[in-house]
Scaffold this motif. Structure first.
Motif, PDB file in Angstrom:
ATOM      1  N   ALA A 196      -7.742 -27.780 -25.249  1.00  0.00           N
ATOM      2  CA  ALA A 196      -7.458 -28.543 -24.033  1.00  0.00           C
ATOM      3  C   ALA A 196      -6.612 -29.774 -24.337  1.00  0.00           C
ATOM      4  N   THR A 197      -6.850 -30.401 -25.483  1.00  0.00           N
ATOM      5  CA  THR A 197      -6.069 -31.579 -25.866  1.00  0.00           C
ATOM      6  C   THR A 197      -4.620 -31.210 -26.142  1.00  0.00           C
ATOM      7  N   LEU A 198      -4.400 -30.063 -26.774  1.00  0.00           N
ATOM      8  CA  LEU A 198      -3.035 -29.623 -27.056  1.00  0.00           C
ATOM      9  C   LEU A 198      -2.320 -29.222 -25.762  1.00  0.00           C
ATOM     10  N   PHE A 199      -3.041 -28.585 -24.834  1.00  0.00           N
ATOM     11  CA  PHE A 199      -2.444 -28.254 -23.539  1.00  0.00           C
ATOM     12  C   PHE A 199      -2.072 -29.529 -22.779  1.00  0.00           C
ATOM     13  N   GLY A 200      -2.962 -30.511 -22.792  1.00  0.00           N
ATOM     14  CA  GLY A 200      -2.681 -31.766 -22.106  1.00  0.00           C
ATOM     15  C   GLY A 200      -1.524 -32.514 -22.729  1.00  0.00           C
ATOM     16  N   THR A 201      -1.443 -32.519 -24.056  1.00  0.00           N
ATOM     17  CA  THR A 201      -0.341 -33.191 -24.745  1.00  0.00           C
ATOM     18  C   THR A 201       0.978 -32.483 -24.477  1.00  0.00           C
ATOM     19  N   ASN A 202       0.936 -31.164 -24.390  1.00  0.00           N
ATOM     20  CA  ASN A 202       2.133 -30.399 -24.027  1.00  0.00           C
ATOM     21  C   ASN A 202       2.631 -30.807 -22.642  1.00  0.00           C
ATOM     22  N   LYS A 203       1.719 -30.932 -21.679  1.00  0.00           N
ATOM     23  CA  LYS A 203       2.103 -31.322 -20.326  1.00  0.00           C
ATOM     24  C   LYS A 203       2.670 -32.741 -20.297  1.00  0.00           C
ATOM     25  N   SER A 204       2.159 -33.622 -21.160  1.00  0.00           N
ATOM     26  CA  SER A 204       2.634 -35.005 -21.169  1.00  0.00           C
ATOM     27  C   SER A 204       4.096 -35.098 -21.584  1.00  0.00           C
ATOM     28  N   ALA A 205       4.589 -34.085 -22.298  1.00  0.00           N
ATOM     29  CA  ALA A 205       6.007 -34.047 -22.679  1.00  0.00           C
ATOM     30  C   ALA A 205       6.829 -33.254 -21.682  1.00  0.00           C
ATOM     31  N   SER A 206       6.348 -32.068 -21.304  1.00  0.00           N
ATOM     32  CA  SER A 206       7.156 -31.155 -20.488  1.00  0.00           C
ATOM     33  C   SER A 206       7.418 -31.686 -19.086  1.00  0.00           C
ATOM     34  N   ILE A 207       6.523 -32.511 -18.554  1.00  0.00           N
ATOM     35  CA  ILE A 207       6.745 -33.026 -17.204  1.00  0.00           C
ATOM     36  C   ILE A 207       7.997 -33.886 -17.141  1.00  0.00           C
ATOM     37  N   TRP A 208       8.302 -34.605 -18.223  1.00  0.00           N
ATOM     38  CA  TRP A 208       9.484 -35.464 -18.220  1.00  0.00           C
ATOM     39  C   TRP A 208      10.759 -34.639 -18.284  1.00  0.00           C
ATOM     40  N   TRP A 265      -7.411 -37.272 -16.999  1.00  0.00           N
ATOM     41  CA  TRP A 265      -8.694 -37.723 -16.460  1.00  0.00           C
ATOM     42  C   TRP A 265      -9.848 -37.293 -17.358  1.00  0.00           C
ATOM     43  N   GLN A 266      -9.704 -36.116 -17.981  1.00  0.00           N
ATOM     44  CA  GLN A 266     -10.750 -35.611 -18.870  1.00  0.00           C
ATOM     45  C   GLN A 266     -10.559 -36.071 -20.321  1.00  0.00           C
ATOM     46  N   GLY A 267      -9.527 -36.895 -20.575  1.00  0.00           N
ATOM     47  CA  GLY A 267      -9.294 -37.432 -21.913  1.00  0.00           C
ATOM     48  C   GLY A 267      -8.651 -36.457 -22.881  1.00  0.00           C
TER      49      GLY A 267
END
Length: 253
Positions: A41-53, A195-197
């Motif tokens: 879940a952390t890797l998925f969230g970190t991926n989204k933090s880059a791809s959204i930009w 939100w889930q860290g």
């Protein structure tokens, strides 16, 4: 060294994603390989933090050269955001493993249809207008947004295909429209993960910057070479998605 590896992967992912989607095919495996013991879940969230930009900047770049149909895109983006949230909630209630087995088959059907229809996506001739197009676009955004939140791989490619096949866009205009919807679905997923860290913010800034650079390069290539080029990249990316998802589903131990 870890930051350099994931930043380079993020740059390449941004390039591919900005043209036709499928950047997760590059960045997620790089994250999992670099941080094999991290929570998924952390890797998925970190991926989204880059791809959204990358998708956001691609939307801006396309909007300067392509006429985006905002009356249909805005409801589609809102529906995609809501669908993604619903999909993310559903995945906490239902095991998506059965769906995983069907994904390579679905992608194969999409690829075969695109190859069989050699004129598909070469000409921009929207089939709908006004409220009808807005409703159809919102329906597409809701369904594919749900898929993005529930499962994810190939979301950008599914969006491009839907805009080409169902709405009559060429591949360039479809890709431009898909970037806006994908930005909305990425935003909802990122908010949920944050939100889930489940975001490594110490990696997010460098990865986001690299993703934007790749996105700017990819967008310029697409705008310079047009719908035919985007179609070719689409075929290559979908084929790679088929091979990757088939391997993960049926052959990986």
């Amino acid at each position: 060294m870890e930051l350099l590896v994931v930043s380079l992967a993020s740059l390449l992912a941004g390039l591919v994603d900005s043209i036709v989607g499928g950047g997760g095919l590059i960045l997620l495996p790089a994250l999992f390989a670099t941080f094999p013991h991290a929570p998924p879940a952390t890797l998925f969230g970190t991926n989204k933090s880059a791809s959204i930009w990358g998708t956001a900047f691609a939307t801006v770049q396309y909007s300067r050269r392509v006429t985006l149909r905002w009356p249909s895109l805005l409801p589609a983006g809102l529906a995609g955001l809501l669908g993604s949230l619903l999909g993310a909630w559903t995945v906490t209630q239902v095991d998506p493993s059965l769906f995983r087995k069907a994904l390579p088959v679905m992608l194969s059907a999409l690829l075969l249809y695109t190859l069989a229809r050699k004129d598909l996506g070469h000409h921009h001739a929207p089939r709908l207008a006004g409220r009808r197009e807005a409703l159809a676009a919102a329906g597409i955004g809701l369904v594919i947004g749900f898929y993005d939140g529930f499962f994810g791989p190939g979301t950008g490619s599914f969006l491009v295909f839907a805009w080409v096949r169902l709405l009559g866009y060429d591949f360039l205009n479809a890709s431009a429209s898909a970037k806006f919807i994908n930005t909305a679905t990425n935003l909802s997923a990122l908010l949920l993960f944050a939100w889930q860290g489940h975001v490594w913010w110490h990696l997010a800034l460098a990865m986001a910057a690299a993703n934007v650079v790749g996105s700017l390069i990819g967008t310029r290539l697409a705008l310079r070479h047009g719908a035919g080029f985007v179609r070719q990249v689409f075929i290559v990316v979908v084929l790679a998605l088929i091979l990757k998802t088939a391997y993960d589903t049926w052959f990986k131990l």
